[in-house]
Design a protein around this motif. Sequence first.
Motif, PDB file in Angstrom:
ATOM      1  N   ARG A 165       0.533  -0.985  -0.414  1.00  0.00           N
ATOM      2  CA  ARG A 165      -0.274   0.234   0.180  1.00  0.00           C
ATOM      3  C   ARG A 165       1.048   1.138  -0.389  1.00  0.00           C
ATOM      4  O   ARG A 165       0.760   2.890  -0.947  1.00  0.00           O
ATOM      5  CB  ARG A 165      -1.014  -0.322   1.123  1.00  0.00           C
ATOM      6  CG  ARG A 165      -1.622   1.367   0.971  1.00  0.00           C
ATOM      7  CD  ARG A 165      -2.678   1.616   2.899  1.00  0.00           C
ATOM      8  NE  ARG A 165      -3.778   1.239   2.483  1.00  0.00           N
ATOM      9  CZ  ARG A 165      -5.261   2.495   2.434  1.00  0.00           C
ATOM     10  NH1 ARG A 165      -3.918   3.095   3.269  1.00  0.00           N
ATOM     11  NH2 ARG A 165      -5.994   2.184   2.374  1.00  0.00           N
ATOM     12  N   GLU A 171      -2.527  -0.816  -6.775  1.00  0.00           N
ATOM     13  CA  GLU A 171      -3.802  -0.958  -6.116  1.00  0.00           C
ATOM     14  C   GLU A 171      -4.332  -2.390  -6.510  1.00  0.00           C
ATOM     15  O   GLU A 171      -4.239  -2.960  -6.919  1.00  0.00           O
ATOM     16  CB  GLU A 171      -4.608   0.031  -7.336  1.00  0.00           C
ATOM     17  CG  GLU A 171      -4.343   1.407  -7.795  1.00  0.00           C
ATOM     18  CD  GLU A 171      -4.924   1.444  -6.319  1.00  0.00           C
ATOM     19  OE1 GLU A 171      -5.553   1.333  -5.891  1.00  0.00           O
ATOM     20  OE2 GLU A 171      -4.566   3.579  -6.521  1.00  0.00           O
ATOM     21  N   SER A 175      -5.744   2.045  -2.692  1.00  0.00           N
ATOM     22  CA  SER A 175      -6.824   3.134  -2.466  1.00  0.00           C
ATOM     23  C   SER A 175      -8.413   2.579  -1.517  1.00  0.00           C
ATOM     24  O   SER A 175      -9.029   3.507  -1.497  1.00  0.00           O
ATOM     25  CB  SER A 175      -7.166   3.349  -3.957  1.00  0.00           C
ATOM     26  OG  SER A 175      -6.620   3.920  -4.442  1.00  0.00           O
ATOM     27  N   THR A 177     -10.320   2.113   1.763  1.00  0.00           N
ATOM     28  CA  THR A 177     -10.599   2.357   3.125  1.00  0.00           C
ATOM     29  C   THR A 177     -10.062   1.702   4.549  1.00  0.00           C
ATOM     30  O   THR A 177      -9.567   0.240   4.083  1.00  0.00           O
ATOM     31  CB  THR A 177     -11.891   2.988   3.474  1.00  0.00           C
ATOM     32  OG1 THR A 177     -12.368   1.978   3.560  1.00  0.00           O
ATOM     33  CG2 THR A 177     -11.887   4.247   1.631  1.00  0.00           C
TER      34      THR A 177
END
Lengths: 215, 215
Positions: A165, A171, A175, A177
């Motif tokens: 990350r 990805e 991104s 949460t």
Amino acid sequence: MNSSPRRGRRAGSPDVRAQILAVARERFRREGYEAVTMRSLAADAGVDAALISYYFGSKRGLFAAVLELALNPADVLASLLEGELESLPQRAIRVLVAGWDRPEIGLPLLTAVRAAAADPELATLIRGGLQREMVDRLADRLSGADARHRAGAFVGQLGGLVFTRYLLAVEPLASMTVDEIVRALGPALRTTLFGPVGGHARRPDADGGCPAVRR
Amino acid sequence: MNSSPRRGRRAGSPDVRAQILAVARERFRREGYEAVTMRSLAADAGVDAALISYYFGSKRGLFAAVLELALNPADVLASLLEGELESLPQRAIRVLVAGWDRPEIGLPLLTAVRAAAADPELATLIRGGLQREMVDRLADRLSGADARHRAGAFVGQLGGLVFTRYLLAVEPLASMTVDEIVRALGPALRTTLFGPVGGHARRPDADGGCPAVRR
DNA sequence: ACGGTTGTTCAACCGTGATGAATTCTTCGC
DNA sequence: GCGAAGAATTCATCACGGTTGAACAACCGT
């Protein structure tokens, strides 16, 4: 033209060493290791470049000195392990992501990891910290013959989060949460600590909970 | 438009570009990125140093060119995903560890990752490859709304193995055997793909299979 | 034979981290 | 007080890094 040779020792007790350290700490975390040159840093601190070598031996020595100040998450780890083991997976993820997502914490850590990736000696520093402060402590709280193995795997998975990350920004992990990460990674961490079924006792069998595969 | 693109001097000495590439490939993987200097490499290849810049633009360009040759595990990945999904976790671990443990494969990969850690542009290269060849392909074979998230987490966990075992060499992961790693990490990977219980259908609930924790 | 294109060489440029001698200040024994 | 030992600071310089630009040599199509 005053040929005033302003050489030699300065009067008073200007703590130049601390001054260098403060400026270095700031610039390293903003610009990374290689981007910060000794001359520019010296100019920034209002100091001759040779003083850095004088006080810290080398640029790497300066960086290591900065690291030992910034890299002190021992208390964070301690508080994590104080809580109930049951909820450690999601708490670990939340604390880790919350920390690394804040630039004033994440950037210096990222700089440290980046530098450690390139420099074996700095890698030794990080490695030692990870083993002492994370693997060993966690292993102490686990039971079973393979406690240390499971602790290692747990730390490895958290390391994967950092690597994927933050270092590479792959990805979709980069991104997602916090909640999404907890949902996607939490069960796996839990499995690592407590075994595949969710209870405490059962140990994973020899094939790692996977059906046999012909090789 | 000039219909004759092949003009100018025809290389007197046989393909210097390939020669540089071959020597660079070898030296980069043995000595890492920074340790290899353009001059020494040029001397090694019996070539003027300026030719490297001429052909590859920069040292980084040369490294990127080497990468695109060495970093082609697309077929490996494809064969991994062709097998049954059920056994993917342990097969992935075994293939990954078997590859990275062999110096002639692991060293160039490690060099690549090390360089990517320091250089954002090279990181972009690696990141793109990981997303395209691993995350996306795996996500295509999974079902469910969060297929891509689970694929990302899976890749992240494998990345953690690379990061922890090979880049930082944190114990105990660095010294564990393949079987031990499969035992410690396999169930977790399996959980990531299929959910906490071991069956296919059940999706992890919102708290990631962990009891609620007050924050 | 010629002009343009490509490959190759050489010399320099500028910036990097590091070092050692020279200089100035502080400190401490007497 | 005083003078020597040592600590702090500056400057000049080193060796080496990647990169660049001008010249030259080989080759092409016309």
